[in-house]
Motif scaffolding. Structure first.
Motif, PDB file in Angstrom:
ATOM      1  N   GLN A  82       0.821  -1.202   0.000  1.00  0.00           N
ATOM      2  CA  GLN A  82       0.000   0.000   0.000  1.00  0.00           C
ATOM      3  C   GLN A  82       0.864   1.264   0.000  1.00  0.00           C
ATOM      4  N   GLY A 129       0.981  -3.602  -4.858  1.00  0.00           N
ATOM      5  CA  GLY A 129      -0.444  -3.873  -4.833  1.00  0.00           C
ATOM      6  C   GLY A 129      -1.177  -3.145  -5.947  1.00  0.00           C
ATOM      7  N   PRO A 130      -2.455  -3.419  -6.118  1.00  0.00           N
ATOM      8  CA  PRO A 130      -3.233  -2.809  -7.192  1.00  0.00           C
ATOM      9  C   PRO A 130      -3.588  -1.354  -6.888  1.00  0.00           C
ATOM     10  N   TYR A 131      -4.073  -0.672  -7.898  1.00  0.00           N
ATOM     11  CA  TYR A 131      -4.503   0.718  -7.752  1.00  0.00           C
ATOM     12  C   TYR A 131      -5.513   0.862  -6.617  1.00  0.00           C
ATOM     13  N   GLY A 132      -6.401  -0.114  -6.495  1.00  0.00           N
ATOM     14  CA  GLY A 132      -7.430  -0.051  -5.454  1.00  0.00           C
ATOM     15  C   GLY A 132      -6.870  -0.055  -4.051  1.00  0.00           C
ATOM     16  N   ALA A 133      -5.674  -0.611  -3.854  1.00  0.00           N
ATOM     17  CA  ALA A 133      -5.069  -0.593  -2.528  1.00  0.00           C
ATOM     18  C   ALA A 133      -4.760   0.835  -2.102  1.00  0.00           C
ATOM     19  N   GLU A 140      -9.956  -2.749  -4.474  1.00  0.00           N
ATOM     20  CA  GLU A 140      -8.988  -3.740  -4.940  1.00  0.00           C
ATOM     21  C   GLU A 140      -9.634  -5.119  -5.067  1.00  0.00           C
ATOM     22  N   TYR A 141     -10.787  -5.309  -4.445  1.00  0.00           N
ATOM     23  CA  TYR A 141     -11.522  -6.570  -4.560  1.00  0.00           C
ATOM     24  C   TYR A 141     -12.638  -6.502  -5.589  1.00  0.00           C
ATOM     25  N   GLY A 143     -11.995  -4.145  -8.766  1.00  0.00           N
ATOM     26  CA  GLY A 143     -11.409  -3.724 -10.032  1.00  0.00           C
ATOM     27  C   GLY A 143     -12.330  -2.766 -10.757  1.00  0.00           C
ATOM     28  N   TYR A 145     -11.819   0.342 -12.216  1.00  0.00           N
ATOM     29  CA  TYR A 145     -11.750   1.667 -11.600  1.00  0.00           C
ATOM     30  C   TYR A 145     -12.190   2.797 -12.534  1.00  0.00           C
ATOM     31  N   THR A 175      -2.536  -9.367  -5.816  1.00  0.00           N
ATOM     32  CA  THR A 175      -3.924  -9.016  -5.523  1.00  0.00           C
ATOM     33  C   THR A 175      -4.540  -8.243  -6.685  1.00  0.00           C
ATOM     34  N   GLU A 181      -5.813  -4.223 -15.254  1.00  0.00           N
ATOM     35  CA  GLU A 181      -4.689  -3.905 -14.371  1.00  0.00           C
ATOM     36  C   GLU A 181      -3.537  -4.878 -14.584  1.00  0.00           C
TER      37      GLU A 181
END
Length: 320
Positions: A82, A129-133, A140-141, A143, A145, A175, A181
Motif C-alpha cells: 500500500q 499492490g493494485p490501484y485499489g489498494a 482492490e476486490y 477492479g 476503476y 492481488t 490492471e
C-alpha cells in the motif's frame, strides 16, 4: 550478512537464482504481514495500512519479516503493498521521501533475513499492490476503476522503478482484480531487470472483476519477465482449481497464497467468518504445479511453519 542469504536481485543465496531454486522444487512464502504487525500491538486502521510503519516503526516491519523467515519462509513479501506516491502524498510525505520508504521496504526484509542466521537461501519479493489498494476503499476486490490500461501503467511504473532499483529478487504484482490492471502491470514491469510474479485475487474461477481466469492467466504466458503466475488474497477453497488452471494455461511455476478464508468487511475494516486455511491443502497445490506456496491475510507464522514442514520437513532440518 550470512553468506547463504540472498543479497541482490536474482542472487538467491549466491550463484543460485530464484528461478533455478523453483526448478528444483517448491519454496515457502510468508503469511500476512498486517496480521503479524497487528498481533504485535500496532494500529493499522488508517488508509496507509502496514505501509505507515515503514516511516514510523521500521523495526516492527523488520521483526515481522524475521518471524516469518524463522517460521520457515524462504521468501518474504515487503511492506510496500500500500506504499504509493499518491497515498503517501495524502499524508504529507513528498516524492523523495516516498522513494526512500519504498527502498527501505526491501532493505528491512534483507536485514530480517540476515538476522535469522539461516543456512538456507532466503529471498525478498517487493510487493506492488493494485490501484485499489491506494484508494483504501475495498475497490482492490472489485477492479474496474474507470481508468484505462495506459492510466494504470502510468500509476504503477514509477513505484516499480524504485522497487526494482532496490534490487529485490522478484517483484510481487499481487492481488490484481482484473485483466486491465494485469496488462498495465505487465507493461510497467518490462525492462526493469527484475523478474516478477503476477497474482490475481479471485472468486471461484473468475477474477474479482468477473473475467474468466483462463483469459487472465494467458496474459502472462508469453511475458518473459514473469517467473510465476497464480492467485492470492482469496478463499483457500478457490485456490485448488486456480493452481491447476494457471499451470495448464501458462506452463510457468504457480504462486499461491490465499487468505485464511475469513472475509474482509471494508465498511467496518474487520475480518468476518471462520478460518479455512490448512496445511493439508499444500500437497494438492504442489502436485498441481505450485512452486511458491504460503498465505495472505490472517495467515500467521504458525500456519507458515506448518506449510514449511509439509513441503520439506521441520525447519531445523531444512537449515542443516
Amino acid at each position: 550478512m550470512n553468506e547463504a542469504v540472498s543479497t541482490g536481485a536474482g542472487a538467491g543465496g549466491g550463484p543460485t537464482s530464484l528461478a533455478a531454486a523453483l526448478a528444483r522444487g517448491p519454496l515457502v512464502l510468508d503469511g500476512g504481514l498486517s496480521n503479524q504487525l497487528a498481533a504485535a500491538g500496532h494500529d493499522l486502521s488508517d488508509d496507509l495500512w502496514s505501509a505507515r510503519l515503514l516511516a514510523e516503526r521500521p523495526d516492527a516491519v523488520r521483526a515481522a519479516h524475521r518471524a516469518y523467515y524463522e517460521a520457515g519462509a524462504d521468501v518474504v513479501i515487503t511492506a510496500s503493498y500500500q506504499a504509493t506516491f499518491e497515498g503517501f502524498a495524502r499524508h504529507g510525505i513528498d516524492a523523495v521521501s516516498t522513494a526512500e520508504l519504498l527502498r527501505l521496504s526491501v532493505t528491512l526484509a534483507r536485514e530480517a533475513a540476515a538476522l535469522t542466521g539461516a543456512r538456507r537461501p532466503l529471498w525478498v519479493a517487493a510487493s506492488a499492490g493494485p490501484y485499489g489498494a491506494m484508494l483504501a476503499d475495498g475497490s482492490e476486490y472489485r477492479g474496474g476503476y474507470g481508468l484505462s490500461v495506459a492510466d494504470l501503467e502510468r500509476f504503477h511504473r514509477p513505484r516499480l522503478e524504485v522497487l526494482a532499483d532496490a534490487a529485490p529478487d522478484i517483484l510481487a504484482l499481487e492481488t490484481v482484480p482484473d485483466t486491465d490492471e494485469a496488462r498495465a502491470l505487465l507493461r510497467a514491469a518490462r525492462g526493469l531487470g527484475v523478474p516478477a510474479w503476477l497474482s490475481y485475487s479471485v472468486s471461484g474461477t473468475r477474477t474479482r472483476a468477473g473475467q474468466p481466469l483462463a483469459e487472465a492467466f494467458a496474459l502472462a504466458a508469453d511475458a518473459d519477465e514473469v517467473l510465476a503466475v497464480g492467485v492470492n488474497c482469496c478463499d483457500p477453497r478457490d485456490a485448488d482449481a486456480a493452481v491447476t488452471l494457471a499451470a495448464r494455461v501458462t506452463g510457468k511455476p504457480v504462486v499461491v497464497y490465499p487468505n485464511s478464508g475469513e472475509t474482509w468487511d471494508a465498511r467496518t475494516r474487520s475480518w468476518q467468518g471462520p478460518s479455512r486455511f490448512t496445511a493439508a491443502q499444500v500437497s494438492r497445490w504442489r502436485e498441481a504445479g505450485a512452486r511458491l506456496i504460503g498465505g495472505c491475510c490472517r495467515v500467521g507464522p504458525e500456519a507458515i511453519a506448518e506449510v514449511a514442514e509439509k513441503l520439506r520437513g521441520p525447519v531445523g532440518g531444512a537449515d542443516a
